[in-house]
Design a protein around this motif. Structure first.
Motif, PDB file in Angstrom:
ATOM      1  N   ASN A 173       0.795  -1.239   0.000  1.00  0.00           N
ATOM      2  CA  ASN A 173       0.000   0.000   0.000  1.00  0.00           C
ATOM      3  C   ASN A 173       0.823   1.282   0.000  1.00  0.00           C
ATOM      4  OD1 ASN A 173       0.691  -0.507   2.698  1.00  0.00           O
ATOM      5  ND2 ASN A 173      -1.081   0.619   3.454  1.00  0.00           N
ATOM      6  N   ILE A 178       7.263   3.005   2.690  1.00  0.00           N
ATOM      7  CA  ILE A 178       7.656   1.978   3.670  1.00  0.00           C
ATOM      8  C   ILE A 178       9.061   1.437   3.414  1.00  0.00           C
ATOM      9  CG2 ILE A 178       7.043  -0.278   4.633  1.00  0.00           C
ATOM     10  CD1 ILE A 178       4.147   0.827   4.748  1.00  0.00           C
ATOM     11  N   LYS A 196      13.070  -7.091   0.559  1.00  0.00           N
ATOM     12  CA  LYS A 196      12.139  -7.867  -0.257  1.00  0.00           C
ATOM     13  C   LYS A 196      10.856  -7.050  -0.385  1.00  0.00           C
ATOM     14  CE  LYS A 196       8.749 -10.408   0.296  1.00  0.00           C
ATOM     15  NZ  LYS A 196       7.866 -10.016  -0.823  1.00  0.00           N
ATOM     16  N   SER A 198       7.123  -5.740  -1.714  1.00  0.00           N
ATOM     17  CA  SER A 198       5.879  -6.437  -2.031  1.00  0.00           C
ATOM     18  C   SER A 198       5.940  -6.893  -3.488  1.00  0.00           C
ATOM     19  CB  SER A 198       4.688  -5.511  -1.837  1.00  0.00           C
ATOM     20  OG  SER A 198       3.547  -6.088  -2.439  1.00  0.00           O
ATOM     21  N   VAL A 232      10.494 -14.693   2.241  1.00  0.00           N
ATOM     22  CA  VAL A 232      10.320 -14.235   3.627  1.00  0.00           C
ATOM     23  C   VAL A 232      10.930 -15.256   4.596  1.00  0.00           C
ATOM     24  CG1 VAL A 232       8.552 -13.855   5.404  1.00  0.00           C
ATOM     25  CG2 VAL A 232       8.315 -12.798   3.136  1.00  0.00           C
ATOM     26  N   ALA A 249       0.221  -7.265   6.775  1.00  0.00           N
ATOM     27  CA  ALA A 249      -0.965  -7.774   7.464  1.00  0.00           C
ATOM     28  C   ALA A 249      -0.566  -8.697   8.624  1.00  0.00           C
ATOM     29  CB  ALA A 249      -1.865  -8.488   6.464  1.00  0.00           C
ATOM     30  N   HIS A 255       3.819 -14.335  11.894  1.00  0.00           N
ATOM     31  CA  HIS A 255       4.686 -15.442  11.467  1.00  0.00           C
ATOM     32  C   HIS A 255       6.155 -14.993  11.466  1.00  0.00           C
ATOM     33  CE1 HIS A 255       6.369 -18.633   8.984  1.00  0.00           C
ATOM     34  NE2 HIS A 255       6.789 -17.716   8.139  1.00  0.00           N
ATOM     35  N   ALA A 273      -4.947  -2.789  11.176  1.00  0.00           N
ATOM     36  CA  ALA A 273      -5.530  -1.743  12.013  1.00  0.00           C
ATOM     37  C   ALA A 273      -7.039  -1.657  11.814  1.00  0.00           C
ATOM     38  CB  ALA A 273      -4.901  -0.403  11.645  1.00  0.00           C
ATOM     39  N   CYS A 304      -2.899   2.077   6.273  1.00  0.00           N
ATOM     40  CA  CYS A 304      -2.990   1.447   7.595  1.00  0.00           C
ATOM     41  C   CYS A 304      -3.528   2.434   8.611  1.00  0.00           C
ATOM     42  CB  CYS A 304      -1.622   0.947   8.035  1.00  0.00           C
ATOM     43  SG  CYS A 304      -0.452   2.289   8.174  1.00  0.00           S
ATOM     44  N   GLU A 405     -10.369  -5.848   9.413  1.00  0.00           N
ATOM     45  CA  GLU A 405      -9.851  -4.711   8.652  1.00  0.00           C
ATOM     46  C   GLU A 405     -10.344  -4.884   7.214  1.00  0.00           C
ATOM     47  OE1 GLU A 405      -5.710  -4.761   7.369  1.00  0.00           O
ATOM     48  OE2 GLU A 405      -5.457  -2.730   8.110  1.00  0.00           O
ATOM     49  N   PHE A 472       6.827   5.898  14.665  1.00  0.00           N
ATOM     50  CA  PHE A 472       5.497   5.393  14.300  1.00  0.00           C
ATOM     51  C   PHE A 472       5.071   4.408  15.396  1.00  0.00           C
ATOM     52  CE2 PHE A 472       2.279   2.937  12.245  1.00  0.00           C
ATOM     53  CZ  PHE A 472       1.705   3.765  11.291  1.00  0.00           C
ATOM     54  N   SER A 478      -1.676  -3.949  16.598  1.00  0.00           N
ATOM     55  CA  SER A 478      -1.098  -3.403  15.363  1.00  0.00           C
ATOM     56  C   SER A 478       0.422  -3.436  15.351  1.00  0.00           C
ATOM     57  CB  SER A 478      -1.565  -1.947  15.166  1.00  0.00           C
ATOM     58  OG  SER A 478      -2.963  -1.906  15.056  1.00  0.00           O
TER      59      SER A 478
HETATM   60  P1  NAD Z   1       0.792  -8.705   3.362  1.00  0.00           P
HETATM   61  O1  NAD Z   1       1.030  -9.134   4.763  1.00  0.00           O
HETATM   62  O2  NAD Z   1      -0.070  -9.536   2.508  1.00  0.00           O
HETATM   63  O3  NAD Z   1       2.203  -8.579   2.603  1.00  0.00           O
HETATM   64  C1  NAD Z   1       3.289  -7.920   3.216  1.00  0.00           C
HETATM   65  C2  NAD Z   1       4.565  -8.679   2.885  1.00  0.00           C
HETATM   66  O4  NAD Z   1       4.529  -9.958   3.501  1.00  0.00           O
HETATM   67  C3  NAD Z   1       4.770  -8.896   1.394  1.00  0.00           C
HETATM   68  O5  NAD Z   1       6.112  -8.592   1.084  1.00  0.00           O
HETATM   69  C4  NAD Z   1       4.429 -10.357   1.183  1.00  0.00           C
HETATM   70  O6  NAD Z   1       5.215 -10.951   0.195  1.00  0.00           O
HETATM   71  C5  NAD Z   1       4.701 -10.997   2.530  1.00  0.00           C
HETATM   72  N1  NAD Z   1       3.734 -12.059   2.866  1.00  0.00           N
HETATM   73  C6  NAD Z   1       2.411 -12.058   2.602  1.00  0.00           C
HETATM   74  N2  NAD Z   1       1.837 -13.172   3.098  1.00  0.00           N
HETATM   75  C7  NAD Z   1       2.820 -13.886   3.682  1.00  0.00           C
HETATM   76  C8  NAD Z   1       2.860 -15.128   4.386  1.00  0.00           C
HETATM   77  N3  NAD Z   1       1.770 -15.840   4.573  1.00  0.00           N
HETATM   78  N4  NAD Z   1       4.041 -15.537   4.868  1.00  0.00           N
HETATM   79  C9  NAD Z   1       5.152 -14.807   4.698  1.00  0.00           C
HETATM   80  N5  NAD Z   1       5.172 -13.634   4.029  1.00  0.00           N
HETATM   81  C10 NAD Z   1       4.027 -13.170   3.535  1.00  0.00           C
HETATM   82  O7  NAD Z   1       0.262  -7.194   3.431  1.00  0.00           O
HETATM   83  P2  NAD Z   1      -0.284  -6.318   2.228  1.00  0.00           P
HETATM   84  O8  NAD Z   1      -1.616  -6.815   1.825  1.00  0.00           O
HETATM   85  O9  NAD Z   1       0.757  -6.139   1.205  1.00  0.00           O
HETATM   86  O10 NAD Z   1      -0.450  -4.911   2.985  1.00  0.00           O
HETATM   87  C11 NAD Z   1      -1.634  -4.497   3.607  1.00  0.00           C
HETATM   88  C12 NAD Z   1      -1.570  -4.721   5.100  1.00  0.00           C
HETATM   89  O11 NAD Z   1      -0.460  -4.022   5.649  1.00  0.00           O
HETATM   90  C13 NAD Z   1      -2.784  -4.184   5.849  1.00  0.00           C
HETATM   91  O12 NAD Z   1      -3.158  -5.089   6.832  1.00  0.00           O
HETATM   92  C14 NAD Z   1      -2.281  -2.894   6.469  1.00  0.00           C
HETATM   93  O13 NAD Z   1      -2.969  -2.466   7.621  1.00  0.00           O
HETATM   94  C15 NAD Z   1      -0.883  -3.270   6.787  1.00  0.00           C
HETATM   95  N6  NAD Z   1      -0.047  -2.092   6.927  1.00  0.00           N
HETATM   96  C16 NAD Z   1       0.321  -1.729   8.181  1.00  0.00           C
HETATM   97  C17 NAD Z   1       1.075  -0.592   8.372  1.00  0.00           C
HETATM   98  C18 NAD Z   1       1.494  -0.178   9.740  1.00  0.00           C
HETATM   99  O14 NAD Z   1       2.418   0.630   9.852  1.00  0.00           O
HETATM  100  N7  NAD Z   1       0.871  -0.700  10.792  1.00  0.00           N
HETATM  101  C19 NAD Z   1       1.469   0.180   7.262  1.00  0.00           C
HETATM  102  C20 NAD Z   1       1.075  -0.233   5.990  1.00  0.00           C
HETATM  103  C21 NAD Z   1       0.316  -1.375   5.833  1.00  0.00           C
END
Ligand code: NAD
Length: 520
Positions: A173, A178, A196, A198, A232, A249, A255, A273, A304, A405, A472, A478
């Motif tokens: 996002n 980030i 790494k 997204s 990851v 997320a 994990h 969040a 977020c 969320e 932050f 969260s």
């Molecule tokens: P995501 O968790 O799907 O992906 C984030 C990263 O994790 C990616 O690089 C992805 O390759 C990896 N990933 C995804 N699933 C995985 C798994 N099962 N095992 C290991 N690695 C995995 O998140 P997203 O959909 O790209 O981003 C949106 C989420 O991020 C929302 O929940 C949002 O609230 C959160 N977010 C939080 C903040 C914060 O500062 N709190 C900021 C931005 C986004």
């Protein structure tokens, strides 16, 4: 497949996209200062969410490639650690200038891959740039402490030193902000880095490392690998990696925290969040409704810190129809369309999930007073993943649309009678990223800021993301980990303290052997 025609036009020379016939427009890896083509057989498609045109294909890095990236970072560490802090700072300062100069290009890449509007994409870059600006001051940020004469001739002082190889895993996002929360501060502190990005928005990160190289960051200091879960897990297990920064997320965040810490690494994990706005009837109505509209629906709710739940106290619920009027006027279109307020959401799957959560709210008894599920967009975007602004009212805490969320342009509205009830409701929610209270009473605002159990609080300000001289500070569900992003705690996360106790005497007297603990 057909690649988006606009892809190569935006940035001109994209070193990070392959131009070879067999790998046309695929994304490269960045290892030891070189953009290299992956030997993988597995590729992930990145499509423009406004049109479904293919932008690029991202490799699922092979084990050998990931090992090469970590080795490059590990090998580069001693020389980079020993580079004077002033020279590191100078390179970060060059980097800051290059990001500033290329802001429009980075924003265009973000809009193409992620979908957000161009002005919002510029904000994405700008908020990351602020962290880079702050990292330029790294010498002051890394100052240790001293106490003289703790015993006769004995002084104690501490140095703040880098950890070694650090790694970052980022979400879709904020494709620029980030990554920029992570590697610039880490390398300013003298660490080396493996990023790494997204796999859904790789190109902003690639352009940012291309600029880092231009700024003078030496080979191996920043490296990029691509992929999903395997990459990851590789990072979580790699013995050379000392610290992992994660934003995304809950599932991945928990994990990575569990697996990384089990392997003895530091982990900082910012996760999902549900951010509440509390609207007190004494608030300035027009300003409050403007702020709520922007913060609930901006970036199509994919922030977020989006205000995704509005808690109306007492009579303020009568303002909801005016809120809906404002939301209706927002323009939904491709992010590069002039005047667009909301771009598409990231994927078809995300759109379907948002639709499903809206329906679940209706099925559980909420009222949908503004339904964005059948939003009409210009013909050129007919295949895009668009959802229009949506407002659900009379939402109750047990409903799925409240508990989960949504990460889409959906505002859920709840009613309470008192500010105390609002605080109770918000404190019972598992997440603690951000909240905002709208009021004209200093006493109410002060009560709210003291009693609310949420890490980032806005008072008459909808999205209270702290600037980089703070950190932050999302809390409870969260965040989990060893230190927040950027600011003082960010520097602490990327460094370790060495404390030296020295004894320099100017006499040649010997006091003999002592076998007991010395008293000062
Ligand atoms: P995501 O968790 O799907 O992906 C984030 C990263 O994790 C990616 O690089 C992805 O390759 C990896 N990933 C995804 N699933 C995985 C798994 N099962 N095992 C290991 N690695 C995995 O998140 P997203 O959909 O790209 O981003 C949106 C989420 O991020 C929302 O929940 C949002 O609230 C959160 N977010 C939080 C903040 C914060 O500062 N709190 C900021 C931005 C986004």
């Amino acid at each position: 497949f057909k690649f988006a025609k606009s892809a190569s036009k935006i940035v001109g020379n994209r070193n990070f996209h392959s131009t070879s016939a067999s790998l046309a427009n695929t994304t490269k890896l960045f290892i030891n200062g070189k953009f290299v083509e992956s030997k993988t057989k597995e590729w992930l498609e990145v499509r423009n969410p406004a049109t479904q045109e293919l932008v690029t294909k991202v490799p699922v890095s092979t084990k050998e490639e990931m090992e090469a990236a970590v080795k490059a970072a590990s090998d580069a560490f001693p020389a980079w650690r020993d580079t004077s802090v002033s020279n590191r700072s100078r390179i970060i300062s060059n980097y800051k200038n290059l990001i500033n100069k290329n802001m429009d290009k980075i924003a265009a890449i973000i809009t193409e891959e992620q979908g957000k509007t161009l002005p919002d994409a510029k904000g994405d870059v700008f908020r990351g740039l602020e962290v880079v600006e702050h990292s330029v001051n790294v010498a002051s940020l890394m100052m240790g402490e001293t106490v003289e004469n703790v015993s006769k001739n004995v002084d104690i002082y501490s140095y703040v030193q880098p950890l070694g190889v650090c790694a970052g895993i980022t979400p879709f996002n904020f494709p620029a902000m980030i990554p920029l929360w992570m590697f610039p501060l880490a390398i300013a502190c003298g660490n080396t880095f493996v990023l790494k990005p997204s796999e859904r928005v790789p190109s902003a990160s690639m352009f940012l490392v291309q600029l880092a190289q231009e700024a003078g960051v030496p080979d191996g200091v920043v490296n990029v690998i691509h992929g999903g879960k395997e990459a990851v897990n590789f990072i979580c297990d790699a013995p050379e990696v000392r610290a992992i920064s994660f934003v995304g997320a809950d599932q991945a965040g928990r994990h990575i925290h569990a697996r990384g810490t089990a392997n003895g690494k530091r982990v900082q994990s910012n996760m999902a969040a549900k951010n509440h706005a509390t609207i007190v009837p004494d608030a300035h109505k027009e300003r409050t409704l403007d702020a709520l509209t922007g913060a609930a629906f901006g970036a199509s709710g994919q922030r977020c810190m989006a205000l995704s739940a509005a808690v109306f106290v007492g009579e303020s619920k009568n303002w909801i129809p005016e809120l809906a009027e404002r939301a209706k006027k927002l323009k939904v279109a491709g992010g590069a369309t002039p005047g667009a307020d909301l771009g598409p959401v990231i994927s078809q799957a995300s759109k379907e999930r948002i639709h499903e959560l809206i329906q679940s709210g209706i099925d559980e008894g909420a009222k949908c007073i503004l339904d964005g599920r059948n939003v009409v967009v210009d013909k050129e975007f007919s295949k895009g993943n668009f959802v229009g602004p949506t407002i659900l009212t009379e939402v109750k805490p047990h409903m799925r649309c409240y508990k989960e969320e949504i990460f889409g342009p959906v505002l859920v509205c709840l009613n309470v009678d008192t500010v105390d009830q609002a605080i109770q409701l918000i404190n019972a929610n598992p997440y603690g990223n951000g909240t905002a209270v709208f009021t004209s009473s200093g006493a109410v605002a002060r009560k709210y800021q003291r009693e609310i159990d949420v890490g980032q609080v806005g008072i008459n300000l909808p999205i209270p993301v702290p600037l980089p001289f703070f950190s932050f500070t999302g809390s409870r569900g969260s965040f989990v980990g060893a230190g927040h992003f950027y600011g003082k705690t960010g520097v602490q996360f990327f460094t370790q303290i060495k404390t030296i106790t020295s004894n320099w005497r100017d006499d040649d007297i010997s006091h003999g052997v002592s076998s007991s603990m010395n008293m000062p």
